[in-house]
Design an enzyme around this catalytic site. Sequence first.
Site, PDB file in Angstrom:
ATOM      1  N   TYR A  94       0.755  -1.219   0.124  1.00 32.93           N
ATOM      2  CA  TYR A  94       0.122  -0.020  -0.069  1.00 32.93           C
ATOM      3  C   TYR A  94       0.660   1.252  -0.120  1.00 32.93           C
ATOM      4  O   TYR A  94       0.406   2.392  -0.680  1.00 32.93           O
ATOM      5  CB  TYR A  94      -0.871  -0.022   1.322  1.00 32.93           C
ATOM      6  N   GLY A  95       1.911   1.206   0.746  1.00 35.04           N
ATOM      7  CA  GLY A  95       2.905   2.399   0.730  1.00 35.04           C
ATOM      8  C   GLY A  95       3.387   2.624  -0.359  1.00 35.04           C
ATOM      9  O   GLY A  95       3.643   3.797  -0.664  1.00 35.04           O
ATOM     10  N   ARG A 106      -3.269   4.601   3.445  1.00 35.02           N
ATOM     11  CA  ARG A 106      -4.533   4.524   3.848  1.00 35.02           C
ATOM     12  C   ARG A 106      -5.606   4.572   2.850  1.00 35.02           C
ATOM     13  O   ARG A 106      -6.704   4.080   2.783  1.00 35.02           O
ATOM     14  CB  ARG A 106      -5.095   5.165   5.148  1.00 35.02           C
ATOM     15  N   CYS A 123      -6.900  -6.220  -6.699  1.00 35.90           N
ATOM     16  CA  CYS A 123      -6.766  -5.692  -5.357  1.00 35.90           C
ATOM     17  C   CYS A 123      -6.153  -6.446  -4.583  1.00 35.90           C
ATOM     18  O   CYS A 123      -5.420  -6.047  -3.553  1.00 35.90           O
ATOM     19  CB  CYS A 123      -8.096  -4.978  -4.886  1.00 35.90           C
TER      20      CYS A 123
END
Length: 156
Positions: A94-95, A106, A123
């Site tokens: 995600y980062g 987030r 995803c």
Amino acid sequence: MNYQNYSSIFTTPVEKIGIRIVDDTLTNINWLPDNVPILDSNSSFSNKIQSLILQYLEDGRPLPDIPMTLTGTAFQLKVWNALKNIKMGHVITYGDLASKLQTSSRAIGQACRTNPVVIFVPCHRVVSASGIGGYMGKQNRINIKTWLLEHEKVNA
DNA sequence: GATACAGGCTTGT
DNA sequence: ACAAGCCTGTATC
């Protein structure tokens, strides 16, 4: 977000899947609980999508680009589009994706969560920096995510 | 391990 | 406009 009007509901090696087609474009794919009744495909297009999904889940065949109509905010579309560029067997955190899109991790998770077309927008290939991460906001869905990742690892 | 806070974006009031 | 909640990350104990 109503759960009727699916174009097809069928069983896969993982769980049941429901797909919705509008004007010969794909608009939704969802994992469904096992108690949802099967619904026969009602068009040749949904037939085609159904067999593509099954080929991917059973034989690990990569998914081709197909016509889709995605509805969401500009930000969500940007994230989903970035996800489609992740190749099979490849994962990103995600980062990493956040810094690539100049946003926060987030927010990426938030966008992934509302992904209307699972599998085609992968995803599940986005993982947490300290583990597997979540899937569709539910802990009991993580087994699907790990299944898909294992499946792709074998086939990559 | 746990716990706290930062952080971008969505959704509900 | 405001507040709360997210498929997180980093820092700190």
